[in-house]
Design a protein around this motif. Structure first.
Motif, PDB file in Angstrom:
ATOM      1  N   TYR A  18      35.780  62.431  53.110  1.00  0.00           N
ATOM      2  CA  TYR A  18      34.420  63.074  53.401  1.00  0.00           C
ATOM      3  C   TYR A  18      34.634  64.624  53.373  1.00  0.00           C
ATOM      4  O   TYR A  18      34.139  65.524  52.741  1.00  0.00           O
ATOM      5  CB  TYR A  18      33.832  62.400  54.836  1.00  0.00           C
ATOM      6  CG  TYR A  18      32.721  63.516  55.031  1.00  0.00           C
ATOM      7  CD1 TYR A  18      31.416  63.096  54.323  1.00  0.00           C
ATOM      8  CD2 TYR A  18      32.639  64.318  55.933  1.00  0.00           C
ATOM      9  CE1 TYR A  18      30.074  63.752  54.961  1.00  0.00           C
ATOM     10  CE2 TYR A  18      31.742  65.012  56.531  1.00  0.00           C
ATOM     11  CZ  TYR A  18      30.401  64.843  55.730  1.00  0.00           C
ATOM     12  OH  TYR A  18      29.185  65.556  56.239  1.00  0.00           O
ATOM     13  N   VAL A  22      33.865  67.283  50.534  1.00  0.00           N
ATOM     14  CA  VAL A  22      33.049  68.344  50.765  1.00  0.00           C
ATOM     15  C   VAL A  22      33.418  69.742  50.495  1.00  0.00           C
ATOM     16  O   VAL A  22      33.025  70.519  49.720  1.00  0.00           O
ATOM     17  CB  VAL A  22      32.270  68.440  52.350  1.00  0.00           C
ATOM     18  CG1 VAL A  22      31.584  69.800  52.543  1.00  0.00           C
ATOM     19  CG2 VAL A  22      31.448  67.250  52.596  1.00  0.00           C
ATOM     20  N   LYS A  25      34.165  70.373  47.176  1.00  0.00           N
ATOM     21  CA  LYS A  25      32.878  70.226  46.123  1.00  0.00           C
ATOM     22  C   LYS A  25      33.200  68.939  45.349  1.00  0.00           C
ATOM     23  O   LYS A  25      32.639  69.166  44.010  1.00  0.00           O
ATOM     24  CB  LYS A  25      32.641  71.579  45.415  1.00  0.00           C
ATOM     25  CG  LYS A  25      32.669  72.758  46.616  1.00  0.00           C
ATOM     26  CD  LYS A  25      32.072  74.039  46.208  1.00  0.00           C
ATOM     27  CE  LYS A  25      32.598  75.182  47.122  1.00  0.00           C
ATOM     28  NZ  LYS A  25      32.098  75.000  48.546  1.00  0.00           N
ATOM     29  N   TRP A  27      31.497  66.241  44.293  1.00  0.00           N
ATOM     30  CA  TRP A  27      30.072  65.831  44.801  1.00  0.00           C
ATOM     31  C   TRP A  27      30.119  64.416  44.392  1.00  0.00           C
ATOM     32  O   TRP A  27      29.486  63.478  45.262  1.00  0.00           O
ATOM     33  CB  TRP A  27      28.811  66.514  44.482  1.00  0.00           C
ATOM     34  CG  TRP A  27      29.147  68.048  44.486  1.00  0.00           C
ATOM     35  CD1 TRP A  27      29.152  69.082  43.755  1.00  0.00           C
ATOM     36  CD2 TRP A  27      28.969  68.508  45.920  1.00  0.00           C
ATOM     37  NE1 TRP A  27      29.452  70.104  44.438  1.00  0.00           N
ATOM     38  CE2 TRP A  27      29.323  70.114  45.902  1.00  0.00           C
ATOM     39  CE3 TRP A  27      29.008  68.215  47.276  1.00  0.00           C
ATOM     40  CZ2 TRP A  27      29.325  70.938  46.791  1.00  0.00           C
ATOM     41  CZ3 TRP A  27      28.897  68.937  48.402  1.00  0.00           C
ATOM     42  CH2 TRP A  27      29.312  70.273  48.101  1.00  0.00           C
ATOM     43  N   ASP A  28      30.508  63.813  43.235  1.00  0.00           N
ATOM     44  CA  ASP A  28      30.278  62.340  42.946  1.00  0.00           C
ATOM     45  C   ASP A  28      31.102  61.651  43.860  1.00  0.00           C
ATOM     46  O   ASP A  28      30.624  60.468  44.270  1.00  0.00           O
ATOM     47  CB  ASP A  28      30.733  62.297  41.454  1.00  0.00           C
ATOM     48  CG  ASP A  28      29.647  62.877  40.442  1.00  0.00           C
ATOM     49  OD1 ASP A  28      28.527  63.201  41.067  1.00  0.00           O
ATOM     50  OD2 ASP A  28      30.014  63.283  39.487  1.00  0.00           O
ATOM     51  N   LEU A  30      32.115  62.298  46.721  1.00  0.00           N
ATOM     52  CA  LEU A  30      31.581  62.255  48.232  1.00  0.00           C
ATOM     53  C   LEU A  30      30.449  61.308  48.243  1.00  0.00           C
ATOM     54  O   LEU A  30      30.373  60.603  49.273  1.00  0.00           O
ATOM     55  CB  LEU A  30      30.878  63.703  48.417  1.00  0.00           C
ATOM     56  CG  LEU A  30      30.422  63.736  49.866  1.00  0.00           C
ATOM     57  CD1 LEU A  30      31.202  63.571  50.722  1.00  0.00           C
ATOM     58  CD2 LEU A  30      29.619  65.275  49.726  1.00  0.00           C
ATOM     59  N   CYS A  31      29.784  61.114  47.271  1.00  0.00           N
ATOM     60  CA  CYS A  31      28.346  60.231  47.379  1.00  0.00           C
ATOM     61  C   CYS A  31      29.137  58.769  47.363  1.00  0.00           C
ATOM     62  O   CYS A  31      28.457  57.998  48.017  1.00  0.00           O
ATOM     63  CB  CYS A  31      27.652  60.459  46.053  1.00  0.00           C
ATOM     64  SG  CYS A  31      25.862  59.729  46.115  1.00  0.00           S
ATOM     65  N   PHE A  34      29.536  56.878  50.784  1.00  0.00           N
ATOM     66  CA  PHE A  34      28.437  56.242  51.586  1.00  0.00           C
ATOM     67  C   PHE A  34      27.497  55.193  50.844  1.00  0.00           C
ATOM     68  O   PHE A  34      27.790  54.762  49.528  1.00  0.00           O
ATOM     69  CB  PHE A  34      27.265  57.436  51.479  1.00  0.00           C
ATOM     70  CG  PHE A  34      27.646  58.671  52.179  1.00  0.00           C
ATOM     71  CD1 PHE A  34      27.354  58.785  53.628  1.00  0.00           C
ATOM     72  CD2 PHE A  34      28.382  59.563  51.628  1.00  0.00           C
ATOM     73  CE1 PHE A  34      27.567  59.737  54.506  1.00  0.00           C
ATOM     74  CE2 PHE A  34      28.402  60.918  52.450  1.00  0.00           C
ATOM     75  CZ  PHE A  34      28.384  61.054  53.537  1.00  0.00           C
ATOM     76  N   ALA A  51      22.099  57.986  49.788  1.00  0.00           N
ATOM     77  CA  ALA A  51      23.341  58.741  49.880  1.00  0.00           C
ATOM     78  C   ALA A  51      23.257  59.890  48.883  1.00  0.00           C
ATOM     79  O   ALA A  51      23.628  60.828  48.857  1.00  0.00           O
ATOM     80  CB  ALA A  51      24.498  57.615  49.081  1.00  0.00           C
ATOM     81  N   VAL A  55      23.896  63.683  49.928  1.00  0.00           N
ATOM     82  CA  VAL A  55      24.726  64.624  49.259  1.00  0.00           C
ATOM     83  C   VAL A  55      24.020  65.897  48.646  1.00  0.00           C
ATOM     84  O   VAL A  55      24.678  66.912  48.345  1.00  0.00           O
ATOM     85  CB  VAL A  55      25.466  63.670  48.136  1.00  0.00           C
ATOM     86  CG1 VAL A  55      26.626  64.552  47.445  1.00  0.00           C
ATOM     87  CG2 VAL A  55      26.518  62.746  49.246  1.00  0.00           C
ATOM     88  N   ILE A  58      23.422  68.299  51.120  1.00  0.00           N
ATOM     89  CA  ILE A  58      24.765  68.985  51.350  1.00  0.00           C
ATOM     90  C   ILE A  58      25.207  70.022  50.300  1.00  0.00           C
ATOM     91  O   ILE A  58      25.657  71.198  50.662  1.00  0.00           O
ATOM     92  CB  ILE A  58      25.903  68.065  51.621  1.00  0.00           C
ATOM     93  CG1 ILE A  58      25.609  67.145  52.803  1.00  0.00           C
ATOM     94  CG2 ILE A  58      27.277  68.696  51.719  1.00  0.00           C
ATOM     95  CD1 ILE A  58      26.804  65.963  52.878  1.00  0.00           C
ATOM     96  N   ARG A  59      24.965  69.496  49.035  1.00  0.00           N
ATOM     97  CA  ARG A  59      25.328  70.513  47.855  1.00  0.00           C
ATOM     98  C   ARG A  59      24.579  71.614  47.743  1.00  0.00           C
ATOM     99  O   ARG A  59      24.973  72.893  47.556  1.00  0.00           O
ATOM    100  CB  ARG A  59      25.243  69.689  46.663  1.00  0.00           C
ATOM    101  CG  ARG A  59      25.674  70.279  45.387  1.00  0.00           C
ATOM    102  CD  ARG A  59      25.513  69.538  44.128  1.00  0.00           C
ATOM    103  NE  ARG A  59      26.112  70.258  43.045  1.00  0.00           N
ATOM    104  CZ  ARG A  59      26.392  69.610  41.809  1.00  0.00           C
ATOM    105  NH1 ARG A  59      26.295  68.303  41.528  1.00  0.00           N
ATOM    106  NH2 ARG A  59      27.107  70.375  40.974  1.00  0.00           N
TER     107      ARG A  59
END
Lengths: 161, 161, 161
Positions: A18, A22, A25, A27-28, A30-31, A34, A51, A55, A58-59
């Motif tokens: 996680y 972050v 960066k 992002w995919d 990261l998603c 969750f 999710a 995300v 956050i982005r």
């Protein structure tokens, strides 16, 4: 490795990714950490109930900033079959570029960046043998605005390589 | 979970609660983490020879301040039946309000607050199946005074929610 | 403790000693944590191909400075018989004295000191039953120059004991 030890390690590894995703960066990726219906509560940013939405928030807030998020002192507890909860101490450094869009709920002094401190309160659920974050709530201890003109906003690769 | 793995995890969880209870100012819960005859050695604050006195000293120094204590990189070793020792890297941010009582052994430049770094050297003892802190000594690497007027002393809830 | 759990703990303990020995300037003990033919890649400092050369470079850069290195959020993976790899989030505070020799590849603004952030990407190998670092690469997220005259360069023992 016994089940309980492995489960706790897997949850710690989940949270390690996680933070890394972050700050890098990703992002995919990261998603994917969750559950699809995960819930998020971030002071200043709002609450989100999937999710994808969490995300995306956050982005939107951090995507053009240099960020450093660190977790500390996990307290992970298995509370049922495939269910766990955890508390993490944390700090986050966010250096926002001059052209970053304002975060509506943040006061002016935090728009240029901040060094924040607090705790994540989370729950986790195991699905298809894999632990994922089910709920995430950030509770702040303190937020420091970054001083004007400090820290430098240059990238480390420009500065020190 | 095998005994050794569980013991080390329990000691790590004990120290996680130590940090959380200090920063959340849960003084009674903090006191319970120590053996009644625990000893404390804090540079600048003094030495104490009971859980009650040690926690009272922490409370007197930090009770009206915003504080953030983080532990890092535990080195825990079981050294006998129900005995263990450990070293933790640490840093602590202490933001003292203007009306906080002076800490007698601190120089003037640290009275407004500090960001400190060092290591805890600790021992632990298991009593009635529960690990507690028996001795705690903080050894400093460095202490930085907080700059005047920075960081802000507002609470995060005022600023960012 | 089962083998996998113990191996991961030993590698985490190895890295804990790495940080402690760097900040306590225990250079000989630090060297022992690496395989003799270990490789190092530090942005700004260069690349080195032996434990002796790598530790000599760390010592030349940091030996007269107050330093604080912290690791966070380990992701350790056993990848074969006696082989492992890991990623660690990190931050390092380096306070260089006025008479420290310039680090040639660092820009002027970092010569007085820095607070850096990034990730270590490492591999480990077990030899004679003991884990050691085989390769270490530091990848930076950000480097902040220390403000002029801040933080103080005094030693904590002078200031707060």
């Amino acid at each position: 490795m016994r089940a309980e030890c492995r489960d706790i390690r897997e949850i710690e590894g989940l949270k390690a990714r996680y933070f890394r995703f972050v700050d890098r960066k990703e992002w995919d990726a990261l998603c994917e950490l969750f559950l699809p219906d995960a819930t998020f509560a971030f002071p200043g940013l709002g609450s989100f109930e999937s999710a994808v939405d969490g995300v995306a928030a956050i982005r939107a807030a951090l995507g053009t900033s240099v960020t450093v998020h660190h977790g500390h002192m996990p307290e992970i507890e298995l509370v049922g079959d495939g269910e766990a909860r955890g508390v993490w101490a944390m700090d986050d450094l966010v250096i926002r570029p001059p052209d970053a869009p304002a975060i509506p709920d943040y006061p002016a002094e935090l728009q240029a960046g901040l060094h924040g401190y607090g705790h994540y309160h989370e729950t986790y659920r195991q699905q298809d043998g894999r632990w994922r974050i089910a709920t995430l709530e950030l509770v702040r201890l303190h937020i420091e605005p970054l001083g004007r003109g400090q820290p430098s906003s240059g990238s480390p690769r420009d500065e020190a390589e």
